[in-house]
Design a protein around this motif. Structure first.
Motif, PDB file in Angstrom:
ATOM      1  N   HIS A 127      -5.487  13.997  -2.824  1.00 29.27           N
ATOM      2  CA  HIS A 127      -4.172  14.184  -2.202  1.00 29.27           C
ATOM      3  C   HIS A 127      -4.259  13.985  -0.691  1.00 29.27           C
ATOM      4  N   TYR A 128      -5.276  14.560  -0.055  1.00 29.58           N
ATOM      5  CA  TYR A 128      -5.406  14.454   1.403  1.00 29.58           C
ATOM      6  C   TYR A 128      -5.797  13.042   1.843  1.00 29.58           C
ATOM      7  N   LEU A 129      -6.642  12.381   1.066  1.00 31.56           N
ATOM      8  CA  LEU A 129      -7.015  11.006   1.406  1.00 31.56           C
ATOM      9  C   LEU A 129      -5.809  10.074   1.329  1.00 31.56           C
ATOM     10  N   LEU A 130      -4.986  10.242   0.306  1.00 31.36           N
ATOM     11  CA  LEU A 130      -3.761   9.448   0.194  1.00 31.36           C
ATOM     12  C   LEU A 130      -2.802   9.765   1.333  1.00 31.36           C
ATOM     13  N   ASP A 131      -2.729  11.049   1.681  1.00 29.19           N
ATOM     14  CA  ASP A 131      -1.856  11.458   2.782  1.00 29.19           C
ATOM     15  C   ASP A 131      -2.319  10.845   4.101  1.00 29.19           C
ATOM     16  N   GLN A 132      -3.628  10.818   4.337  1.00 24.89           N
ATOM     17  CA  GLN A 132      -4.156  10.190   5.546  1.00 24.89           C
ATOM     18  C   GLN A 132      -3.835   8.704   5.580  1.00 24.89           C
ATOM     19  N   GLN A 133      -4.010   8.040   4.446  1.00 24.03           N
ATOM     20  CA  GLN A 133      -3.745   6.613   4.381  1.00 24.03           C
ATOM     21  C   GLN A 133      -2.264   6.324   4.636  1.00 24.03           C
ATOM     22  N   LEU A 188       0.826  -1.206   0.000  1.00 24.38           N
ATOM     23  CA  LEU A 188       0.000   0.000   0.000  1.00 24.38           C
ATOM     24  C   LEU A 188       0.863   1.260   0.000  1.00 24.38           C
ATOM     25  N   LEU A 189       1.920   1.267   0.824  1.00 28.09           N
ATOM     26  CA  LEU A 189       2.814   2.424   0.860  1.00 28.09           C
ATOM     27  C   LEU A 189       3.486   2.629  -0.497  1.00 28.09           C
ATOM     28  N   SER A 190       3.873   1.516  -1.121  1.00 25.33           N
ATOM     29  CA  SER A 190       4.482   1.606  -2.444  1.00 25.33           C
ATOM     30  C   SER A 190       3.494   2.176  -3.459  1.00 25.33           C
ATOM     31  N   TRP A 191       2.246   1.714  -3.375  1.00 20.43           N
ATOM     32  CA  TRP A 191       1.218   2.212  -4.300  1.00 20.43           C
ATOM     33  C   TRP A 191       0.956   3.695  -4.083  1.00 20.43           C
ATOM     34  N   ILE A 192       0.910   4.114  -2.814  1.00 19.32           N
ATOM     35  CA  ILE A 192       0.666   5.529  -2.517  1.00 19.32           C
ATOM     36  C   ILE A 192       1.777   6.400  -3.098  1.00 19.32           C
ATOM     37  N   HIS A 193       3.019   5.942  -2.942  1.00 13.80           N
ATOM     38  CA  HIS A 193       4.131   6.720  -3.487  1.00 13.80           C
ATOM     39  C   HIS A 193       4.084   6.745  -5.019  1.00 13.80           C
ATOM     40  N   GLU A 194       3.672   5.638  -5.626  1.00  3.58           N
ATOM     41  CA  GLU A 194       3.592   5.590  -7.082  1.00  3.58           C
ATOM     42  C   GLU A 194       2.472   6.476  -7.617  1.00  3.58           C
ATOM     43  N   ILE A 195       1.350   6.537  -6.884  1.00  3.54           N
ATOM     44  CA  ILE A 195       0.212   7.326  -7.364  1.00  3.54           C
ATOM     45  C   ILE A 195       0.489   8.825  -7.271  1.00  3.54           C
ATOM     46  N   LYS A 196       1.500   9.195  -6.480  1.00  4.12           N
ATOM     47  CA  LYS A 196       1.830  10.612  -6.375  1.00  4.12           C
ATOM     48  C   LYS A 196       2.396  11.166  -7.686  1.00  4.12           C
ATOM     49  N   THR A 197       3.002  10.294  -8.497  1.00  5.73           N
ATOM     50  CA  THR A 197       3.552  10.758  -9.778  1.00  5.73           C
ATOM     51  C   THR A 197       2.464  11.258 -10.716  1.00  5.73           C
ATOM     52  N   PRO A 198       1.408  10.474 -10.995  1.00  2.00           N
ATOM     53  CA  PRO A 198       0.333  11.026 -11.841  1.00  2.00           C
ATOM     54  C   PRO A 198      -0.397  12.192 -11.188  1.00  2.00           C
ATOM     55  N   LEU A 199      -0.449  12.232  -9.838  1.00  6.76           N
ATOM     56  CA  LEU A 199      -1.074  13.383  -9.174  1.00  6.76           C
ATOM     57  C   LEU A 199      -0.274  14.651  -9.436  1.00  6.76           C
ATOM     58  N   THR A 200       1.049  14.525  -9.409  1.00  5.22           N
ATOM     59  CA  THR A 200       1.893  15.686  -9.709  1.00  5.22           C
ATOM     60  C   THR A 200       1.692  16.142 -11.151  1.00  5.22           C
ATOM     61  N   ALA A 201       1.607  15.161 -12.063  1.00  2.00           N
ATOM     62  CA  ALA A 201       1.365  15.489 -13.474  1.00  2.00           C
ATOM     63  C   ALA A 201       0.011  16.173 -13.642  1.00  2.00           C
TER      64      ALA A 201
END
Length: 340
Positions: A157-163, A119-132
């Motif tokens: 962004h906030y939901l991912l940050d909470q998770q 899950l942590l790996s997925w959260i970090h990976e999803i940040k790339t398309p969020l930045t784009a």
């Protein structure tokens, strides 16, 4: 445990008493037996039986006392050695079941760790398309559409940050790093993230900070402020949010005061409960509330020994006050917790 033992051996005791009564009855119907001799025999046999019962009590309950007094559920090192065939059966079954549950516990722990890492790996990976997405949003010409999409982006962004922080909460004690933090810069960074949302809702900030430095963990303090500031923006409209940071003789305090819709009095004691959402009906901004933000903020604050006080009046606004420990107090509290 004496009463439990008497209940366990009650059938034996009743059988012994019945035999004594039968012997007395037999002495009355048999003229060759004297009542006095029978009573003397009953006295002797009862005394011997009582001594035997007491001796067996200490012998037979030793194993079960140690079983009951274990400090840990899956710890078998404190068990007494079995002293009878039946205790051996209980002992063997208990050891077998304990080993089974230890294996299952280890397996599930490994699976949870694997799930957390994935899950942590997925959260970090999803940040790339969020930045784009953020870069694309910045180039949009339609301001209304941009503002709407910016708000939805911020929610994701906030939901991912909470998770992310929820998963890290389990090891927060190992994740803390105390340092001198510029609290003013920390607040400005969080406000900058909320900028588009604040512009959309007509919300400004009145920041009054007398001193900048604070000894705390920057990452987790940012997370706590993020939850409080986002709540203040969520429940406010066309008003200013006042932020004050000051020191007194007794403490260092940070207050976040909004002029929003406030919190019902019956909800205030529960706002830090896991999964709790307000019982009041609010506007659409709150429809996706998870009830996790303030819960996680309180957990993080407890680890940092930060007290959070809440004052609110429905229809008037809400004030969150963070009371930070002094540097020496923080060190003492950490040492006390480490020695416990």
């Amino acid at each position: 445990m004496i009463w439990q033992y008497i209940k366990e051996r009650l059938s034996w005791i009743l059988f012994f008493l019945a035999m004594q009564c039968l012997l007395v009855f037999y002495s009355f119907i048999d003229p060759n037996l004297t009542v006095s001799s029978i009573l003397y025999f009953i006295y002797l046999s009862s005394s011997i039986f009582t001594i035997f019962l007491v001796f067996r009590h200490f012998l037979e309950t030793k194993f079960y006392k140690r079983l009951k007094e274990r400090s840990e559920i899956l710890d078998t090192s404190e068990l007494a050695d079995p002293s009878s065939p039946l205790e051996e059966i209980v002992y063997d079954e208990f050891i077998e079941q304990t080993n089974y549950y230890k294996k299952r516990s280890t397996y599930h722990q490994l699976m949870l760790e694997q799930e957390k890492d994935d899950l942590l790996s997925w959260i970090h990976e999803i940040k790339t398309p969020l930045t784009a997405m953020q870069l694309i949003l910045d180039r949009m010409d339609n301001k209304q559409t941009q503002a709407d999409l910016q708000y939805e982006w911020l929610r994701i962004h906030y939901l991912l940050d909470q998770q992310l922080h929820q998963k890290r909460m389990l090891v927060i004690e190992n994740d803390l790093h105390l340092d001198n933090v510029d609290i003013k810069q920390l607040i400005h960074n969080e406000i900058r993230t909320l900028r588009s949302w604040c512009l959309h809702k007509g919300i400004g900030f009145d920041i009054q900070i007398d001193t900048h430095n604070l000894v705390t963990d920057e990452k987790w303090t940012s997370f706590i402020l993020r939850q409080i500031l986002s709540n203040a923006v969520k429940y406010s409209e066309h008003s200013d949010i006042e932020i004050q940071y000051y020191k007194t003789e007794n403490h260092t305090a940070l207050t976040v005061k909004d002029n929003g819709i406030g919190i019902p009095n019956k909800d205030i004691p529960r706002i830090f409960d896991k999964g709790f959402t307000s019982t009041a009906t609010y506007h659409n901004d709150t429809s996706g509330a998870t009830g996790m933000g303030l819960y996680l903020a309180k957990k993080a604050a407890d680890s940092l020994h930060i007290r959070i006080n809440v004052e609110s009046e429905e229809g008037v606004g809400t004030t969150f006050t963070l009371l930070f420990p002094e540097k020496n107090t923080f060190a003492q509290l950490r040492e006390q917790n480490a020695s416990m």
